[in-house]
Write an enzyme that holds these catalytic residues in place. Structure first.
Site, PDB file in Angstrom:
ATOM      1  N   SER A   1      -8.229  16.844   3.519  1.00 22.10           N
ATOM      2  CA  SER A   1      -7.635  17.028   2.189  1.00 22.10           C
ATOM      3  C   SER A   1      -7.559  18.480   1.727  1.00 22.10           C
ATOM      4  CB  SER A   1      -8.410  16.216   1.152  1.00 22.10           C
ATOM      5  OG  SER A   1      -8.056  14.860   1.246  1.00 22.10           O
TER       6      SER A   1
ATOM      7  N   LYS B   1      -4.259  19.614   0.594  1.00 24.04           N
ATOM      8  CA  LYS B   1      -3.752  19.484  -0.768  1.00 24.04           C
ATOM      9  C   LYS B   1      -3.647  20.822  -1.497  1.00 24.04           C
ATOM     10  CE  LYS B   1      -5.174  14.653  -1.487  1.00 24.04           C
ATOM     11  NZ  LYS B   1      -6.086  14.277  -0.397  1.00 24.04           N
TER      12      LYS B   1
ATOM     13  N   SER C   1      -9.179  14.386  -5.358  1.00 25.15           N
ATOM     14  CA  SER C   1      -8.485  14.445  -4.064  1.00 25.15           C
ATOM     15  C   SER C   1      -7.656  13.187  -3.818  1.00 25.15           C
ATOM     16  CB  SER C   1      -9.494  14.642  -2.927  1.00 25.15           C
ATOM     17  OG  SER C   1      -8.838  15.050  -1.738  1.00 25.15           O
TER      18      SER C   1
ATOM     19  N   LYS D   1     -11.596  23.313  -2.664  1.00 26.44           N
ATOM     20  CA  LYS D   1     -11.161  21.977  -2.241  1.00 26.44           C
ATOM     21  C   LYS D   1     -12.023  21.445  -1.105  1.00 26.44           C
ATOM     22  CE  LYS D   1      -8.553  18.435  -2.581  1.00 26.44           C
ATOM     23  NZ  LYS D   1      -9.737  17.670  -2.140  1.00 26.44           N
TER      24      LYS D   1
END
Length: 372
Positions: free
Chosen positions: A58, A61, A113, A220
């Site tokens: 993720s 992202k 997320s 993140k």
């Protein structure tokens, strides 16, 4: 006695070799691939297998979010695509028929997320998930991320979906220049109102570094069966901003603590020389305008200070009225030939230009904008 003195002398000479920086060079991390960079200059402060292509889960992202931000129209409300949100994994909690904005989706992408949020944003921006992936790869090429290829906006495992620790750090440095991106990734939670009918709910950030590390400002987390634990963090202290990346790191929180501590031991924020004696002539007035720049700093290793080059970019002539505070040019700073910082140069005073037609040559000089 002479023998003791000799031993002490040898020890004193050798001590610099065993400074905290020297020990830090040998820091141990659990990650298969890792890197720490200074955000503004891109200076690499630690790396391990930084150019190995790996799945990134993720942390994908980061690209999804920055493309959504750059698409604009963030507050327009729309109904989510019912097929886009039918996706496994982490979720923002979107349901068929929900009404959201792209701004809502950004929080859903970057805090919990949400794979559903990433897909919904992709369809909103590009019309389909596959078309959005094309945009992701176009942006990667634009940013020089030559070892990165995207297939999904969410980061779920897919053939041909990969990056490197170095590319991911450079992407993050780009994203962190955006004020909205920085604001979102630095917040621990956000209460939003969306749905059909809309109702309030709170989304929580999965990035524990925000509470575990002093000065953390993002960024993140990520996990899939193939990529394993992935993490991008950013931290700011005393005018220095660092970005750390780990891919496939069983002990990522501690890895990042060690890596960031090491990075902060390597660089300091040094004041830049922003004084400028150059002036700009105001066409048709016989007057020149002096310029000034605000004081600022740049994070550097001590040995980099002597390698910094400064160039003044100012037009020789300017046409029309000049107001005090108008931006007229810039100071450009280069490190090893690479541009690392641009500092605006402002007018020190106002000058009223004479009315009248400019000559052909004045127009021509203005068009080509000769710089000093």
């Amino acid at each position: 006695m002479k023998k003791i003195v000799s031993i002490l002398l040898i020890f004193a000479i050798a001590m610099p070799l065993f400074s905290s920086n020297a020990f830090a060079e040998n820091i141990s991390v659990s990650a298969a691939a890792a890197i720490v960079i200074e955000a503004e200059t891109g200076t690499v402060l630690y790396s391990k297998n930084a150019d190995d292509r790996r799945a990134m889960a993720s942390t994908t992202k980061i690209m999804t979010a920055i493309l959504t931000i750059e698409a604009g129209d963030l507050d327009r409300k729309f109904t989510v695509d019912p097929y886009a949100i039918l996706i496994e994994g982490t979720s923002m909690g979107l349901r068929e028929g929900d009404i959201v904005s792209r701004r809502d989706l950004l929080y859903g992408i970057l805090l919990p997320s949400g794979n559903d949020a990433a897909n919904a944003a992709a369809v909103s921006v590009a019309g389909s998930v596959s078309a959005f992936a094309e945009k992701m790869n176009e942006k990667a090429a634009e940013l020089g991320l030559s070892n990165t290829h995207f297939v999904t906006p969410s980061g779920l495992d897919a053939d041909g979906h990969y990056t490197t620790a170095r590319d991911l750090a450079n992407l993050t440095a780009y994203a962190m220049k955006n004020a909205l991106f920085r604001e979102i990734v630095s917040c621990g939670s956000k209460t939003l109102e969306f749905g059909n009918p809309p109702y309030k709910r709170t989304l929580y950030n999965s990035n524990k570094m925000l509470s575990r590390y002093d000065g953390a400002i993002g960024v993140k987390t990520g996990f899939t069966d193939n990529a394993r634990r992935c993490l991008v963090s950013a931290a700011q202290r005393d005018g220095v901003t660092l970005i750390a990346v780990t891919l496939n790191a069983p002990d990522d929180w501690n890895d990042h603590t060690r890596m960031l501590n090491h990075g902060f031991s390597q660089v300091s924020a040094y004041p830049l020389e922003t004084g400028c004696a150059s002036t700009v002539s105001v066409a048709g007035t016989g007057k020149s305008v002096s310029v000034y720049a605000n004081e600022t700093t740049l994070a550097l290793k001590p040995e980099q200070r002597t390698k910094l080059e400064r160039r003044v970019l100012l037009p020789r002539l300017i046409y029309g009225r000049v107001n005090k505070g108008d931006e007229l040019g810039s100071l450009e700073f280069f490190l090893d030939g690479k541009p690392v910082k641009s500092v605006p140069l402002y007018a020190n005073e106002s000058v009223e230009a004479e009315r009248g037609e400019l000559s052909f040559w004045e127009h021509l000089l203005g068009f080509f904008g000769i710089y000093v």
